[in-house]
Design an enzyme around this catalytic site. Structure first.
Site, short mmCIF file in Angstrom:
data_model
loop_
_atom_site.label_atom_id
_atom_site.label_comp_id
_atom_site.label_asym_id
_atom_site.label_seq_id
_atom_site.Cartn_x
_atom_site.Cartn_y
_atom_site.Cartn_z
N VAL A 1 0.65 -1.19 -0.11
CA VAL A 1 -0.14 0.01 0.01
C VAL A 1 0.96 1.27 0.03
O VAL A 1 1.85 1.27 0.93
CB VAL A 1 -0.88 0.04 1.26
CG1 VAL A 1 -1.51 1.21 1.24
CG2 VAL A 1 -1.70 -1.28 1.47
N LYS B 1 4.31 -19.50 27.84
CA LYS B 1 4.64 -19.09 26.77
C LYS B 1 4.33 -19.79 25.46
O LYS B 1 3.59 -19.50 24.57
CB LYS B 1 5.76 -18.48 26.69
CG LYS B 1 6.36 -17.72 25.58
CD LYS B 1 6.05 -16.38 25.57
CE LYS B 1 6.65 -15.45 24.31
NZ LYS B 1 5.93 -14.21 24.22
N GLU C 1 13.22 -10.14 25.38
CA GLU C 1 13.03 -11.24 24.55
C GLU C 1 14.20 -11.80 23.77
O GLU C 1 14.64 -12.70 23.67
CB GLU C 1 11.67 -11.50 24.02
CG GLU C 1 10.45 -11.52 24.79
CD GLU C 1 9.31 -12.11 24.24
OE1 GLU C 1 8.90 -11.82 23.14
OE2 GLU C 1 8.42 -12.80 25.00
C1 LIG Z 1 9.79 -9.16 18.51
C2 LIG Z 1 8.67 -8.73 18.97
C3 LIG Z 1 7.94 -9.57 20.11
C4 LIG Z 1 6.54 -9.29 20.42
N1 LIG Z 1 6.06 -9.95 21.46
C5 LIG Z 1 4.56 -9.86 21.83
C6 LIG Z 1 4.02 -10.81 22.69
O1 LIG Z 1 4.88 -11.82 23.13
N2 LIG Z 1 2.81 -10.71 23.07
C7 LIG Z 1 2.24 -9.57 22.39
O2 LIG Z 1 0.80 -9.48 22.65
N3 LIG Z 1 2.50 -8.93 21.62
C8 LIG Z 1 3.75 -9.01 21.25
N4 LIG Z 1 4.71 -8.15 20.21
C9 LIG Z 1 3.71 -7.05 19.82
C10 LIG Z 1 2.88 -7.41 18.55
O3 LIG Z 1 3.68 -8.28 17.70
C11 LIG Z 1 2.17 -6.63 17.86
O4 LIG Z 1 1.41 -5.70 18.82
C12 LIG Z 1 1.15 -7.02 16.74
O5 LIG Z 1 1.82 -7.77 15.63
C13 LIG Z 1 0.32 -6.02 16.01
O6 LIG Z 1 -0.47 -6.63 15.10
P1 LIG Z 1 -1.17 -5.69 14.09
O7 LIG Z 1 -2.11 -6.50 13.36
O8 LIG Z 1 -1.27 -4.20 14.23
O9 LIG Z 1 0.30 -5.62 13.01
P2 LIG Z 1 1.26 -6.59 12.36
O10 LIG Z 1 1.11 -7.99 12.97
O11 LIG Z 1 2.53 -5.99 12.50
O12 LIG Z 1 0.89 -6.80 11.02
C14 LIG Z 1 0.93 -5.86 9.91
C15 LIG Z 1 0.90 -6.38 8.60
O13 LIG Z 1 0.81 -5.21 7.58
C16 LIG Z 1 1.87 -5.56 6.56
N5 LIG Z 1 2.25 -4.27 6.06
C17 LIG Z 1 2.84 -3.24 6.60
N6 LIG Z 1 2.97 -2.26 5.91
C18 LIG Z 1 2.40 -2.52 4.41
C19 LIG Z 1 1.92 -1.93 3.47
N7 LIG Z 1 2.46 -0.57 3.35
N8 LIG Z 1 1.64 -2.57 2.47
C20 LIG Z 1 1.05 -3.59 2.62
N9 LIG Z 1 1.32 -4.57 3.56
C21 LIG Z 1 1.91 -3.81 4.70
C22 LIG Z 1 3.09 -6.12 7.10
O14 LIG Z 1 3.76 -7.09 6.50
C23 LIG Z 1 2.34 -7.02 8.21
O15 LIG Z 1 1.86 -8.58 7.51
C24 LIG Z 1 5.82 -8.19 19.80
C25 LIG Z 1 6.36 -7.64 18.75
C26 LIG Z 1 7.71 -7.66 18.56
C27 LIG Z 1 8.34 -6.92 17.41
#
Ligand SMILES: Cc1cc2nc3c(=O)[nH]c(=O)nc-3n(C[C@H](O)[C@H](O)[C@H](O)COP(=O)(O)OP(=O)(O)OC[C@H]3O[C@@H](n4cnc5c(N)ncnc54)[C@H](O)[C@@H]3O)c2cc1C
Length: 397
Positions: A82, A373, A170
């Protein structure tokens, strides 16, 4: 609106996948046209990324092909990036086309927030995607190989992690587990390798129970981690970081996990945001846009005490389920359901067999927390892909 409403979901992360799975279950035949857009043809399990980043697991175990998750007879998947959201025209611009919508779900996930620290964006690595963790893993191994060629360069063996939140803690747990193997593989004396965690806040894991935080730090110290808590990183350079009052820590590997913000495309689209996150209404819609839902790391919601919920996979998943319900209700002219977050607890891993957590009103640490976990990870795989995915991707030890 056309006779069959068009629903476009941006992002196949936790929020986007849960919305898609629920919609494909709840919508009747020809009730809506659903399109899911994601920049990769796989969904990555962000909560698992610290492992492949450190090299304690393969990156493929942190991703699942989207075609294995969704029913492509019910949902059109578009692999594209996007580049612009145009609410005024009800259109989304992709790198290779345009989509129009009646309902839009924005679930593009967060970006790293560097708080303007000079050089951080240019010189540090971040743990945010499969591509970013592959790079970190390869880079870490390369530093060991470089050190063997230039044994006076101990900065090759110094690993600085900025931020002692969930991701940083982590990751260092996994890295500390990996280091002995790397030392063996490259014939390097373990005492030369430094893992330094720098955190500006007065404590690691802010918001966690202080007794559990102390336990976590003790476990990690025993694995060789040095903590610099209450120390701000002032600058990140190609040679390391400048901390506190100007002290330089020389390192060729800085991993920044000190902050997350929403997606810049949302600000550029004209939505009112706080650090790229939209303060959504009780039904998860952007203010002034009844047809636009914003989920996960892109949304901002407050708990009953008026404090923002931290962006987590847990809340993104629950929002996805609620959003799908409200989309179906809108299409059927039924009343919408307000979102209410049910906190099931939090568990932070500290490497193999060690974790800390708060769940079901109790504290957990050590092996018990590590099992918890694992159970959370397996439950997620089950929710999105049933038993076949648990058997394919789940790790049971
Ligand atoms: C290393 C790590 C460990 C974590 N551990 C935990 C945990 O243990 N427990 C917990 O609850 N939370 C954890 N979190 C937080 C959690 O992962 C995020 O809050 C969660 O992923 C948010 O979900 P989301 O659907 O908003 O976005 P995301 O899961 O980040 O998904 C976003 C999607 O959009 C896609 N995307 C982005 N930009 C574009 C674009 N311009 N065009 C098309 N596609 C795009 C990406 O590729 C991705 O597939 C962790 C985060 C990290 C980084």
């Amino acid at each position: 609106m056309s006779s069959i409403p068009k629903i476009v979901i941006l992002g196949a992360g936790y929020g986007g996948v849960l919305t898609s799975l629920r919609l494909q279950k709840e919508l009747n035949y020809n009730e809506a046209d659903v399109t899911l857009v994601n920049k990769h043809d796989y969904h990555y399990i962000t909560t698992h990324l610290h492992m492949p980043a450190a090299g304690t697991d393969h990156p493929d175990n942190a991703r699942v092909s989207i075609s294995k998750l969704i029913d492509e007879f019910k949902i059109d998947f578009v692999k594209s990036t996007v580049v612009q959201i145009r609410p005024q025209d009800r259109k989304v611009i992709l790198e290779d086309g345009t989509l129009s919508y009646d309902y839009l779900i924005i679930a593009l996930g967060g970006e790293s927030e560097t708080f303007g620290i000079p050089g951080m964006a240019e010189n540090a690595f971040t743990i945010r995607s499969i591509n970013s963790v592959r790079l970190i893993r390869e880079h870490i191994e390369y530093q060991f190989a470089r050190y063997k060629r230039e044994p006076h360069r101990t900065d090759y063996l110094t690993f600085v992690v900025g931020g002692a939140g969930f991701t940083g803690i982590e990751f260092i747990g996994e890295l500390a587990d990996r280091v002995p193997d790397l030392c063996k593989q490259f014939d390097v004396d373990r005492s030369l390798v430094k893992i330094i965690n720098v955190e500006a806040a007065p404590s690691a894991l802010p918001g966690f129970d202080p007794e559990l935080v102390e336990y976590a730090m003790e476990v990690l110290r025993k694995k060789g981690v040095t903590f610099r808590i209450g120390t701000a990183i002032k600058e990140c350079t190609a040679d390391g970081v400048i901390v506190g009052e100007g002290e330089e820590i020389k390192s060729q590997t800085v991993i920044w996990s000190g902050g997350v913000r929403g997606n810049r495309l949302i600000e550029e689209a004209g939505f009112e945001t706080m650090r790229g996150r939209v303060k959504v209404d009780e039904h998860l819609r952007a203010p002034g846009h009844e047809n636009i839902y914003v989920l996960g790391d892109n949304s901002l919601m407050f708990n009953p005490e008026g404090r923002p919920y931290p962006p987590t996979a847990q809340i993104a998943m629950q929002q996805g389920v609620n959003c799908a319900h409200n989309l179906v209700a809108s299409i059927r002219n039924q009343s919408l359901k307000p979102f209410s977050f049910s906190n099931k607890g939090t568990v932070a891993s500290l490497g193999k067999g060690e974790a800390i957590g708060m769940a079901f009103g109790k504290k957990y640490k050590g092996r018990m927390a590590a099992w918890l976990k694992k159970a959370i990870d397996l439950r997620y795989l089950f929710i999105i892909g049933g038993i076949p995915l648990v058997l394919r991707k789940g790790k049971f030890l």
